[in-house]
Design a protein around this motif. Structure first.
Motif, PDB file in Angstrom:
ATOM      1  N   VAL A   1      -4.519 -19.327  -8.576  1.00 51.78           N
ATOM      2  CA  VAL A   1      -3.283 -19.592  -7.838  1.00 51.78           C
ATOM      3  C   VAL A   1      -3.342 -20.971  -7.202  1.00 51.78           C
TER       4      VAL A   1
ATOM      5  N   TYR B   1      -4.969  -8.988  -4.206  1.00 54.64           N
ATOM      6  CA  TYR B   1      -4.060  -9.965  -4.794  1.00 54.64           C
ATOM      7  C   TYR B   1      -3.167 -10.594  -3.729  1.00 54.64           C
TER       8      TYR B   1
ATOM      9  N   SER C   1      -5.088 -13.223  -2.168  1.00 54.47           N
ATOM     10  CA  SER C   1      -5.249 -14.331  -3.108  1.00 54.47           C
ATOM     11  C   SER C   1      -4.023 -15.218  -3.129  1.00 54.47           C
ATOM     12  N   VAL C   2      -2.844 -14.600  -3.091  1.00 51.79           N
ATOM     13  CA  VAL C   2      -1.599 -15.375  -3.127  1.00 51.79           C
ATOM     14  C   VAL C   2      -1.462 -16.231  -1.867  1.00 51.79           C
TER      15      VAL C   2
ATOM     16  N   TRP D   1      -2.702 -12.760 -11.086  1.00 54.60           N
ATOM     17  CA  TRP D   1      -2.621 -11.301 -11.206  1.00 54.60           C
ATOM     18  C   TRP D   1      -3.551 -10.792 -12.314  1.00 54.60           C
TER      19      TRP D   1
ATOM     20  N   PHE E   1      -7.737 -16.062  -6.472  1.00 53.41           N
ATOM     21  CA  PHE E   1      -7.032 -17.070  -5.670  1.00 53.41           C
ATOM     22  C   PHE E   1      -7.281 -18.498  -6.159  1.00 53.41           C
TER      23      PHE E   1
ATOM     24  N   THR F   1      -0.765 -23.998  -8.109  1.00 53.06           N
ATOM     25  CA  THR F   1       0.064 -24.496  -7.008  1.00 53.06           C
ATOM     26  C   THR F   1      -0.103 -25.995  -6.842  1.00 53.06           C
TER      27      THR F   1
ATOM     28  N   LEU G   1       0.798 -17.444 -10.202  1.00 52.78           N
ATOM     29  CA  LEU G   1       0.809 -16.067  -9.713  1.00 52.78           C
ATOM     30  C   LEU G   1       0.546 -15.084 -10.844  1.00 52.78           C
TER      31      LEU G   1
ATOM     32  N   ILE H   1      -1.858 -20.254  -2.421  1.00 49.23           N
ATOM     33  CA  ILE H   1      -0.709 -21.127  -2.214  1.00 49.23           C
ATOM     34  C   ILE H   1      -0.964 -22.098  -1.063  1.00 49.23           C
TER      35      ILE H   1
END
Length: 253
Positions: free
Chosen positions: A132, A66, A69-70, A182, A129, A136, A178, A74
């Motif tokens: 995310v 994770y 992925s963040v 998750w 991801f 984003t 996010l 992003i």
């Protein structure tokens, strides 16, 4: 406090209905165990530390997968939002890939990385991801132009404009991404662990199936749901509350 009491009462009500259905003996106990039997399986799993070990290994994997992925989501989301060319090309590809279930990445993971930790992490990253990234990108695109104009008029350019205007203004969408990322990462992890012969909650779930032990299956499912609820309450719910308070969407008690 009232919300917690309501939730507790609701879950107790569900358990009571569960027990009533078990008492009716519509299904045999080995197919539909009672809450008491599942609780015994939970206690046994913590007593022999199988659940403790499984939780520890799964949380280590989810933290790594994770986290990647963040960072990737992003970065890619801001990059796509900053370029009309990338939005028209790479943005469409990201949307298409997002429609793929995480299990679709398992064959590639096995071929590229073998039955290893890297394969499971790859499945987690690919399952998370993209969500995310999309949120984003949407967050940046929904920032009113007047915010950017005001920031530039006050002398903010480049990194300062990003840090003090663009990023704060896109936080509501970013946090939503996010949170969704998750959820996708957690599901992807359990799916990967169910396929690969490795320790973890997914592996314990499959062991229960192979042994025809529905008590263990439901006990592990309860642990998986509990972890998801705890993370949502302790991390994302608090983060969303702070953002709503900062943006004036709610008032402090």
């Amino acid at each position: 406090m009232k919300k917690t009491i309501r939730q507790l009462a609701f879950y107790l009500w569900l358990i009571a209905i569960w027990q009533v259905v078990c008492d009716l003996k519509i299904w045999p106990p080995y197919l539909f165990p009672s809450p008491g039997n599942v609780l015994e399986a939970l206690q046994a799993g913590f007593a022999d530390r199988s659940l403790v070990i499984g939780i520890g290994i799964s949380m280590k994997r989810i933290a790594l997968g994770y986290g990647l992925s963040v960072v990737l989501g992003i970065g890619l989301g801001f990059l796509i939002a900053a370029s009309e060319f990338l939005e028209a090309t790479l943005g469409g590809l990201v949307l298409s890939l997002q429609s793929l279930p995480s299990l679709c990445w398992l064959p590639l993971a096995v071929l590229w990385f073998g039955l290893s930790e890297k394969a499971i992490i790859f499945v987690v990253v690919m399952g998370s991801f993209l969500a995310v990234t999309i949120n984003t990108q949407a967050g940046v695109r929904h920032v009113p132009r007047i915010y950017l104009m005001a920031g530039r008029n006050l002398g903010a350019e480049g990194a300062r404009l990003f840090a003090h205007v663009l990023l704060p203004a896109s936080l509501p969408h970013l946090v939503s991404g996010l949170k969704q990322g998750w959820a996708f990462a957690w599901r992807s992890l359990i799916s990967g662990e169910m396929i690969f012969v490795s320790l973890g909650l997914g592996h314990l779930l499959m062991m229960g199936r192979d042994l025809n032990d529905m008590n263990q299956v439901l006990a592990v499912m309860a642990v998986i749901m509990a972890i998801g609820q705890i993370v949502d309450r302790l991390v994302f719910e608090r983060l969303e509350s702070r953002i709503r308070l900062k943006w004036g969407l709610t008032v402090s008690a």
